[in-house]
Design a protein around this motif. Sequence first.
Motif, PDB file in Angstrom:
ATOM      1  N   THR A 135       7.875  -6.416  -0.557  1.00 44.11           N
ATOM      2  CA  THR A 135       7.231  -5.283   0.441  1.00 44.11           C
ATOM      3  C   THR A 135       6.315  -5.766   1.174  1.00 44.11           C
ATOM      4  O   THR A 135       5.770  -5.134   2.094  1.00 44.11           O
ATOM      5  CB  THR A 135       7.156  -3.928  -0.091  1.00 44.11           C
ATOM      6  OG1 THR A 135       6.513  -4.311  -1.367  1.00 44.11           O
ATOM      7  CG2 THR A 135       8.602  -3.278  -0.605  1.00 44.11           C
ATOM      8  N   VAL A 136       5.468  -6.813   0.543  1.00 46.13           N
ATOM      9  CA  VAL A 136       4.317  -7.254   1.248  1.00 46.13           C
ATOM     10  C   VAL A 136       4.530  -7.721   2.825  1.00 46.13           C
ATOM     11  O   VAL A 136       3.854  -7.798   3.654  1.00 46.13           O
ATOM     12  CB  VAL A 136       3.545  -8.391   0.309  1.00 46.13           C
ATOM     13  CG1 VAL A 136       2.536  -9.209   1.364  1.00 46.13           C
ATOM     14  CG2 VAL A 136       3.265  -7.808  -0.803  1.00 46.13           C
ATOM     15  N   LEU A 137       5.919  -8.526   2.924  1.00 46.50           N
ATOM     16  CA  LEU A 137       6.311  -8.805   4.084  1.00 46.50           C
ATOM     17  C   LEU A 137       6.492  -7.979   5.067  1.00 46.50           C
ATOM     18  O   LEU A 137       6.629  -8.107   6.380  1.00 46.50           O
ATOM     19  CB  LEU A 137       7.579  -9.536   3.756  1.00 46.50           C
ATOM     20  CG  LEU A 137       7.525 -10.871   3.047  1.00 46.50           C
ATOM     21  CD1 LEU A 137       8.815 -11.668   2.651  1.00 46.50           C
ATOM     22  CD2 LEU A 137       6.529 -11.775   3.265  1.00 46.50           C
ATOM     23  N   PHE A 138       6.735  -6.664   4.793  1.00 48.86           N
ATOM     24  CA  PHE A 138       7.093  -5.466   5.611  1.00 48.86           C
ATOM     25  C   PHE A 138       5.693  -4.930   6.270  1.00 48.86           C
ATOM     26  O   PHE A 138       5.637  -4.529   7.377  1.00 48.86           O
ATOM     27  CB  PHE A 138       7.528  -4.256   5.080  1.00 48.86           C
ATOM     28  CG  PHE A 138       9.144  -4.354   4.873  1.00 48.86           C
ATOM     29  CD1 PHE A 138      10.205  -4.074   5.714  1.00 48.86           C
ATOM     30  CD2 PHE A 138       9.817  -4.966   3.594  1.00 48.86           C
ATOM     31  CE1 PHE A 138      11.308  -4.365   5.526  1.00 48.86           C
ATOM     32  CE2 PHE A 138      10.979  -5.297   3.591  1.00 48.86           C
ATOM     33  CZ  PHE A 138      11.941  -4.936   4.434  1.00 48.86           C
ATOM     34  N   GLN A 139       4.470  -5.664   5.792  1.00 49.05           N
ATOM     35  CA  GLN A 139       3.248  -5.237   6.536  1.00 49.05           C
ATOM     36  C   GLN A 139       3.171  -6.174   7.756  1.00 49.05           C
ATOM     37  O   GLN A 139       2.033  -5.870   8.399  1.00 49.05           O
ATOM     38  CB  GLN A 139       2.062  -5.597   5.343  1.00 49.05           C
ATOM     39  CG  GLN A 139       2.250  -4.311   4.383  1.00 49.05           C
ATOM     40  CD  GLN A 139       1.267  -4.776   3.064  1.00 49.05           C
ATOM     41  OE1 GLN A 139       0.803  -5.780   2.820  1.00 49.05           O
ATOM     42  NE2 GLN A 139       0.795  -3.390   2.636  1.00 49.05           N
ATOM     43  N   ASP A 140       3.790  -7.209   7.899  1.00 46.72           N
ATOM     44  CA  ASP A 140       3.881  -8.222   8.951  1.00 46.72           C
ATOM     45  C   ASP A 140       5.192  -8.608   9.155  1.00 46.72           C
ATOM     46  O   ASP A 140       5.538  -9.722   9.111  1.00 46.72           O
ATOM     47  CB  ASP A 140       2.721  -9.588   8.581  1.00 46.72           C
ATOM     48  CG  ASP A 140       2.743 -10.190   9.929  1.00 46.72           C
ATOM     49  OD1 ASP A 140       3.122  -9.785  11.157  1.00 46.72           O
ATOM     50  OD2 ASP A 140       2.359 -11.374   9.908  1.00 46.72           O
ATOM     51  N   PRO A 141       6.104  -7.558   9.715  1.00 48.59           N
ATOM     52  CA  PRO A 141       7.444  -7.871  10.005  1.00 48.59           C
ATOM     53  C   PRO A 141       7.876  -8.921  10.999  1.00 48.59           C
ATOM     54  O   PRO A 141       8.886  -9.596  11.301  1.00 48.59           O
ATOM     55  CB  PRO A 141       8.154  -6.566  10.185  1.00 48.59           C
ATOM     56  CG  PRO A 141       6.889  -5.713  10.915  1.00 48.59           C
ATOM     57  CD  PRO A 141       5.898  -6.475  10.015  1.00 48.59           C
ATOM     58  N   SER A 142       6.552  -9.201  11.805  1.00 54.45           N
ATOM     59  CA  SER A 142       6.794 -10.332  13.024  1.00 54.45           C
ATOM     60  C   SER A 142       6.756 -11.668  12.476  1.00 54.45           C
ATOM     61  O   SER A 142       6.969 -12.367  13.274  1.00 54.45           O
ATOM     62  CB  SER A 142       5.802  -9.872  14.058  1.00 54.45           C
ATOM     63  OG  SER A 142       4.555 -10.138  13.455  1.00 54.45           O
ATOM     64  N   SER A 143       6.376 -11.708  11.283  1.00 55.04           N
ATOM     65  CA  SER A 143       6.120 -13.070  10.762  1.00 55.04           C
ATOM     66  C   SER A 143       7.620 -13.707  10.421  1.00 55.04           C
ATOM     67  O   SER A 143       8.591 -12.790  10.302  1.00 55.04           O
ATOM     68  CB  SER A 143       5.459 -13.137   9.395  1.00 55.04           C
ATOM     69  OG  SER A 143       6.176 -12.371   8.270  1.00 55.04           O
TER      70      SER A 143
END
Length: 285
Positions: A135-143
Amino acid sequence: MKEKSWICTLIVQLSLCIAVYTALNTGHNLLIHEGRPPIDMHFLTVAGGFRPLQKQTLLLQQMATVAKTFKARFVVDISEVGGSDPLLRNATSHLALKSMPWYTTGASEGQEKTYFLKKIKIAYGQTLDIIALDTVLFQDPSSSCGKDQIQWLTRTLKESDSDWRVVIGFHQLISCDYNFWKVKEEAPFEPLHKILLEHGVDAYMSMKICDGHIHGQAKESNDAGLMDKGPYLTSMDQNLVIKDEAVDGFFLHRISSLEMVTFVVKLTGEVEHGAPFKQRGKAAM
Protein backbone atom coordinates in the motif's frame (compact mmCIF):
# COMPACT_ATOMS: atom_id res chain seq x y z
CA MET A 1 8.90 -4.90 49.91
CA LYS A 2 10.65 -6.89 47.16
CA GLU A 3 9.00 -10.11 48.36
CA LYS A 4 5.58 -8.45 48.30
CA SER A 5 6.20 -7.14 44.78
CA TRP A 6 7.25 -10.62 43.60
CA ILE A 7 4.11 -12.19 45.06
CA CYS A 8 1.88 -9.55 43.42
CA THR A 9 3.54 -10.17 40.07
CA LEU A 10 3.00 -13.93 40.41
CA ILE A 11 -0.67 -13.44 41.30
CA VAL A 12 -1.22 -11.17 38.30
CA GLN A 13 0.44 -13.66 35.94
CA LEU A 14 -1.58 -16.59 37.31
CA SER A 15 -4.80 -14.58 37.01
CA LEU A 16 -3.96 -13.70 33.42
CA CYS A 17 -3.26 -17.35 32.56
CA ILE A 18 -6.59 -18.41 34.08
CA ALA A 19 -8.40 -15.67 32.14
CA VAL A 20 -6.78 -16.74 28.88
CA TYR A 21 -7.58 -20.42 29.49
CA THR A 22 -11.20 -19.67 30.38
CA ALA A 23 -11.73 -17.30 27.46
CA LEU A 24 -10.18 -19.59 24.89
CA ASN A 25 -12.25 -22.51 26.12
CA THR A 26 -15.33 -20.29 26.00
CA GLY A 27 -14.41 -19.38 22.44
CA HIS A 28 -13.89 -23.06 21.66
CA ASN A 29 -17.34 -23.95 22.97
CA LEU A 30 -18.87 -20.98 21.15
CA LEU A 31 -17.57 -22.06 17.77
CA ILE A 32 -17.81 -25.83 18.12
CA HIS A 33 -21.30 -26.03 19.58
CA GLU A 34 -23.00 -23.68 17.16
CA GLY A 35 -23.84 -26.68 15.03
CA ARG A 36 -21.30 -25.68 12.39
CA PRO A 37 -19.86 -28.54 10.32
CA PRO A 38 -16.16 -29.25 10.96
CA ILE A 39 -15.53 -28.82 7.23
CA ASP A 40 -15.54 -25.01 7.61
CA MET A 41 -12.10 -23.45 7.11
CA HIS A 42 -10.35 -21.26 9.70
CA PHE A 43 -7.42 -18.86 9.50
CA LEU A 44 -5.85 -16.16 11.68
CA THR A 45 -5.03 -12.50 11.08
CA VAL A 46 -2.60 -10.58 13.29
CA ALA A 47 -0.87 -7.20 13.25
CA GLY A 48 2.87 -7.73 13.16
CA GLY A 49 5.57 -5.44 14.44
CA PHE A 50 7.43 -4.96 17.71
CA ARG A 51 5.79 -5.64 21.08
CA PRO A 52 7.19 -5.86 24.60
CA LEU A 53 8.39 -9.41 25.26
CA GLN A 54 5.59 -10.27 27.71
CA LYS A 55 2.87 -9.13 25.29
CA GLN A 56 4.50 -10.87 22.34
CA THR A 57 4.84 -14.14 24.27
CA LEU A 58 1.21 -14.03 25.41
CA LEU A 59 -0.01 -13.20 21.91
CA LEU A 60 1.91 -16.07 20.29
CA GLN A 61 0.77 -18.52 22.97
CA GLN A 62 -2.85 -17.59 22.37
CA MET A 63 -2.44 -17.81 18.60
CA ALA A 64 -0.82 -21.25 18.88
CA THR A 65 -3.64 -22.52 21.10
CA VAL A 66 -6.36 -21.23 18.80
CA ALA A 67 -4.58 -22.45 15.66
CA LYS A 68 -4.28 -25.96 17.09
CA THR A 69 -7.84 -26.05 18.45
CA PHE A 70 -9.50 -24.98 15.21
CA LYS A 71 -6.94 -26.44 12.79
CA ALA A 72 -6.28 -23.03 11.26
CA ARG A 73 -4.80 -23.30 7.77
CA PHE A 74 -2.63 -20.17 7.66
CA VAL A 75 -1.84 -16.79 9.22
CA VAL A 76 -2.24 -13.37 7.60
CA ASP A 77 0.42 -11.07 9.04
CA ILE A 78 -0.14 -7.33 8.56
CA SER A 79 3.38 -5.93 8.64
CA GLU A 80 5.57 -3.25 7.08
CA VAL A 81 8.61 -5.50 6.80
CA GLY A 82 7.29 -8.80 5.46
CA GLY A 83 9.47 -11.78 6.31
CA SER A 84 11.57 -9.65 8.66
CA ASP A 85 8.60 -9.09 10.97
CA PRO A 86 9.73 -9.82 14.58
CA LEU A 87 6.41 -11.49 15.40
CA LEU A 88 6.82 -13.91 12.49
CA ARG A 89 10.43 -14.68 13.42
CA ASN A 90 9.51 -15.47 17.03
CA ALA A 91 6.54 -17.62 15.97
CA THR A 92 9.00 -20.39 15.08
CA SER A 93 9.16 -21.31 18.78
CA HIS A 94 5.55 -22.56 18.57
CA LEU A 95 5.09 -25.73 16.53
CA ALA A 96 1.43 -24.98 15.71
CA LEU A 97 2.46 -21.63 14.18
CA LYS A 98 5.77 -22.72 12.68
CA SER A 99 4.09 -25.41 10.57
CA MET A 100 1.55 -22.97 9.07
CA PRO A 101 2.06 -20.68 6.05
CA TRP A 102 2.33 -16.98 6.97
CA TYR A 103 1.22 -14.51 4.29
CA THR A 104 2.67 -11.10 5.04
CA THR A 105 2.28 -7.62 3.65
CA GLY A 106 5.46 -5.67 2.98
CA ALA A 107 8.70 -6.86 1.43
CA SER A 108 9.11 -10.61 1.90
CA GLU A 109 12.30 -12.58 1.49
CA GLY A 110 12.78 -14.15 -1.93
CA GLN A 111 10.05 -12.07 -3.58
CA GLU A 112 10.79 -9.76 -6.47
CA LYS A 113 7.54 -7.86 -5.96
CA THR A 114 5.87 -6.76 -2.76
CA TYR A 115 2.39 -7.76 -3.93
CA PHE A 116 1.15 -11.26 -4.68
CA LEU A 117 -1.81 -13.64 -4.98
CA LYS A 118 -2.32 -16.86 -3.01
CA LYS A 119 -5.17 -19.05 -4.23
CA ILE A 120 -6.35 -21.44 -1.52
CA LYS A 121 -8.73 -24.37 -1.91
CA ILE A 122 -11.37 -24.51 0.81
CA ALA A 123 -14.39 -26.70 1.50
CA TYR A 124 -17.40 -27.21 -0.74
CA GLY A 125 -15.21 -27.08 -3.87
CA GLN A 126 -14.67 -23.35 -3.39
CA THR A 127 -11.51 -21.24 -3.49
CA LEU A 128 -10.26 -18.24 -1.54
CA ASP A 129 -7.98 -15.55 -2.95
CA ILE A 130 -5.60 -13.84 -0.52
CA ILE A 131 -4.30 -10.78 -2.38
CA ALA A 132 -1.46 -8.93 -0.64
CA LEU A 133 -0.68 -5.35 -1.68
CA ASP A 134 2.16 -2.93 -1.07
CA THR A 135 0.00 0.00 0.00
CA VAL A 136 3.01 2.32 0.16
CA LEU A 137 2.88 2.35 -3.65
CA PHE A 138 -0.63 3.86 -3.56
CA GLN A 139 0.82 6.98 -1.97
CA ASP A 140 2.47 7.66 -5.33
CA PRO A 141 0.35 5.82 -7.93
CA SER A 142 1.95 7.83 -10.75
CA SER A 143 5.27 6.04 -10.22
CA SER A 144 6.07 3.08 -12.46
CA CYS A 145 5.83 0.66 -9.53
CA GLY A 146 2.52 2.18 -8.44
CA LYS A 147 1.06 1.87 -11.94
CA ASP A 148 2.30 -1.71 -12.26
CA GLN A 149 0.59 -2.72 -9.03
CA ILE A 150 -2.74 -1.10 -9.97
CA GLN A 151 -2.68 -2.83 -13.37
CA TRP A 152 -1.75 -6.15 -11.76
CA LEU A 153 -4.52 -5.85 -9.14
CA THR A 154 -7.18 -4.93 -11.71
CA ARG A 155 -6.14 -7.79 -14.00
CA THR A 156 -5.98 -10.27 -11.11
CA LEU A 157 -9.48 -9.41 -9.90
CA LYS A 158 -10.93 -9.52 -13.42
CA GLU A 159 -9.43 -12.94 -14.10
CA SER A 160 -10.28 -14.42 -10.70
CA ASP A 161 -13.04 -17.01 -10.56
CA SER A 162 -12.64 -17.63 -6.82
CA ASP A 163 -15.63 -17.60 -4.51
CA TRP A 164 -13.97 -15.44 -1.84
CA ARG A 165 -11.58 -12.52 -2.30
CA VAL A 166 -9.75 -11.03 0.67
CA VAL A 167 -7.26 -8.22 0.08
CA ILE A 168 -4.60 -7.31 2.66
CA GLY A 169 -2.43 -4.21 2.98
CA PHE A 170 -0.65 -2.28 5.69
CA HIS A 171 -2.62 0.98 5.38
CA GLN A 172 -6.32 1.33 6.11
CA LEU A 173 -8.79 2.43 3.44
CA ILE A 174 -10.96 4.57 5.67
CA SER A 175 -10.05 7.75 7.51
CA CYS A 176 -10.03 7.71 11.31
CA ASP A 177 -12.43 10.66 11.14
CA TYR A 178 -15.48 8.85 9.84
CA ASN A 179 -18.81 7.63 11.10
CA PHE A 180 -21.02 4.74 10.11
CA TRP A 181 -23.26 6.79 7.86
CA LYS A 182 -20.67 8.79 5.96
CA VAL A 183 -17.47 7.09 4.92
CA LYS A 184 -14.48 9.36 4.43
CA GLU A 185 -11.84 7.67 2.31
CA GLU A 186 -8.14 8.28 2.83
CA ALA A 187 -7.20 10.32 -0.25
CA PRO A 188 -4.26 8.15 -1.45
CA PHE A 189 -6.38 5.00 -1.19
CA GLU A 190 -9.60 6.20 -2.79
CA PRO A 191 -8.70 4.54 -6.14
CA LEU A 192 -7.97 1.27 -4.33
CA HIS A 193 -11.29 1.43 -2.48
CA LYS A 194 -13.16 1.87 -5.76
CA ILE A 195 -11.30 -1.02 -7.42
CA LEU A 196 -12.19 -3.36 -4.55
CA LEU A 197 -15.85 -2.37 -4.69
CA GLU A 198 -16.03 -2.67 -8.46
CA HIS A 199 -14.59 -6.18 -8.55
CA GLY A 200 -16.57 -7.82 -5.76
CA VAL A 201 -13.88 -8.05 -3.07
CA ASP A 202 -15.34 -9.42 0.16
CA ALA A 203 -13.02 -7.89 2.75
CA TYR A 204 -9.94 -5.72 3.18
CA MET A 205 -7.63 -6.26 6.16
CA SER A 206 -4.99 -3.81 7.32
CA MET A 207 -3.28 -2.27 10.31
CA LYS A 208 -5.35 0.28 12.22
CA ILE A 209 -3.29 3.47 11.97
CA CYS A 210 -4.67 6.58 13.63
CA ASP A 211 -1.94 9.05 14.48
CA GLY A 212 -3.25 11.24 17.26
CA HIS A 213 -6.70 9.63 17.19
CA ILE A 214 -8.60 6.85 18.89
CA HIS A 215 -11.98 5.99 17.38
CA GLY A 216 -12.30 9.42 15.81
CA GLN A 217 -11.39 11.36 18.97
CA ALA A 218 -8.15 13.28 19.45
CA LYS A 219 -5.69 11.81 21.91
CA GLU A 220 -3.91 13.83 24.52
CA SER A 221 -0.98 15.75 23.07
CA ASN A 222 1.57 13.57 24.86
CA ASP A 223 0.13 10.50 23.10
CA ALA A 224 0.38 11.95 19.60
CA GLY A 225 1.88 9.64 17.02
CA LEU A 226 0.70 6.44 18.69
CA MET A 227 -1.48 3.99 16.80
CA ASP A 228 -3.99 1.29 17.64
CA LYS A 229 -2.07 -1.99 17.74
CA GLY A 230 -4.14 -4.58 16.01
CA PRO A 231 -5.56 -5.82 12.73
CA TYR A 232 -8.43 -3.91 11.15
CA LEU A 233 -11.18 -5.59 9.13
CA THR A 234 -13.35 -3.75 6.61
CA SER A 235 -16.03 -5.81 4.89
CA MET A 236 -17.07 -4.34 1.59
CA ASP A 237 -20.44 -3.26 0.25
CA GLN A 238 -21.25 -1.28 -2.85
CA ASN A 239 -21.51 2.07 -1.08
CA LEU A 240 -20.24 1.83 2.49
CA VAL A 241 -18.20 0.00 5.04
CA ILE A 242 -20.55 -2.33 6.86
CA LYS A 243 -18.22 -3.75 9.49
CA ASP A 244 -14.97 -2.72 11.07
CA GLU A 245 -13.03 -3.94 14.06
CA ALA A 246 -9.76 -2.91 15.66
CA VAL A 247 -8.22 -4.90 18.49
CA ASP A 248 -4.99 -5.45 20.37
CA GLY A 249 -4.96 -9.18 19.76
CA PHE A 250 -5.82 -11.17 16.66
CA PHE A 251 -8.70 -12.40 14.51
CA LEU A 252 -9.94 -15.95 14.04
CA HIS A 253 -11.88 -16.21 10.78
CA ARG A 254 -14.28 -18.99 9.86
CA ILE A 255 -15.32 -19.38 6.22
CA SER A 256 -18.23 -21.54 5.13
CA SER A 257 -19.83 -21.81 1.71
CA LEU A 258 -21.85 -18.59 2.08
CA GLU A 259 -20.50 -16.53 4.96
CA MET A 260 -17.39 -15.41 6.79
CA VAL A 261 -17.43 -14.87 10.56
CA THR A 262 -14.61 -13.13 12.43
CA PHE A 263 -13.96 -13.81 16.12
CA VAL A 264 -11.86 -11.29 18.05
CA VAL A 265 -9.35 -12.77 20.51
CA LYS A 266 -7.95 -10.04 22.75
CA LEU A 267 -4.69 -10.05 24.68
CA THR A 268 -6.71 -10.45 27.86
CA GLY A 269 -8.04 -13.73 26.48
CA GLU A 270 -11.54 -12.39 25.97
CA VAL A 271 -13.24 -13.77 22.85
CA GLU A 272 -15.86 -11.73 21.01
CA HIS A 273 -18.22 -13.06 18.35
CA GLY A 274 -18.28 -10.89 15.24
CA ALA A 275 -21.26 -10.45 12.96
CA PRO A 276 -21.09 -12.63 9.83
CA PHE A 277 -21.13 -11.18 6.35
CA LYS A 278 -22.16 -12.84 3.13
CA GLN A 279 -20.05 -13.63 0.12
CA ARG A 280 -20.08 -10.87 -2.50
CA GLY A 281 -18.07 -12.41 -5.32
CA LYS A 282 -19.00 -11.93 -8.95
CA ALA A 283 -22.63 -11.20 -8.06
CA ALA A 284 -21.55 -7.79 -6.79
CA MET A 285 -20.00 -6.77 -10.08
